[in-house]
Design an enzyme around this catalytic site. Sequence first.
Site: not given
Ligand code: RIB
Length: 306
Positions: A18, A146, A251, A256-257, A290
């Site tokens: 995204n 997603e 931020d 989590g990613d 960051r």
């Molecule tokens: O986990 C964060 C992400 O969730 C963002 O980068 C946004 O694109 C959403 O997909």
Amino acid sequence: MHVNDHSRYDLLVVGSANADLVIGVERRPAPGETVLGSDLAVHPGGKGGNQAVAAARLGAATALLARVGDDAHGRLLLESQRAAGVDTSGVLVGGAPTGVALITVDPSGDNSIVVSPGANARLTPQDIRAAGALFAAARVVSVQLEIPLETVAEVAHAMSPGTRLVLNPSPPAPLPGQVLAACDPLVVNEHEARYILGSAAGATPEEWARALLGLGPRSVVVTLGAAGALVADGRRDDVVHVPSPEVQAVDTTGAGDAFTAALAWRLGRGEELTEAAAFAVRVGAAAVTRQGAQASFPTAQEVSAL
Ligand code: RIB
């Protein structure tokens, strides 16, 4: 678990990409209300794209299987992946506009996100079947929600023997038993744990971890933000708390990613779940210090310095 020893990729990420349209706000608007925020920032994001960049920045040989639009946002996302060293041969282009995430970040660093899936919603089971060579070459495959659920189910089906599947069910949706059974681990935050367990959710994260294991995954990781993570492995009978280093959050977007990518990579290197989670919490902690998602992800050296 034995993992592929001669794999070309430490990690194959299958998921969304995204463009993140981010505005800082003092507080979020109530229904019907308008608030003024900061200048708009456009960052590369998406849970799949974020995981791929996070892993590559740590030094993992990483590939991304995703779909973006044939537009400026798509080009921004591909450029970010390539700059991080991600193999983008599996990124499909066209069919719909690139996915967009509208993100507000408040002064505590917490975010709220609305995603327009766009091209992510056009990543099909057929696209997964056509990418057999990527699956055969990966030690670990990581996926999120997603992209369409039937595509995620095809990912679980496409796994080569000896390849490990990591699933972060975000945003949460009802998961087929066959997908749950393939997870090693299922990685959830509090919100996702409560969604999946519904009225069966107990009062504590330990209870969630045990109850989630009861749904079929081989292992479970519950992320707890600043408190670290809980690890439950179905091959053992304990739930282990992994604390996080203390940091000043700016931020939390994408943290989590970054956690999940780091975990997946280290599992593919043969580490035990607790050991891999201890590294991953440090990566997640570094990422919250960051702004932005991909822009905030640390190198291995930055993680060591934390
Ligand atoms: O986990 C964060 C992400 O969730 C963002 O980068 C946004 O694109 C959403 O997909």
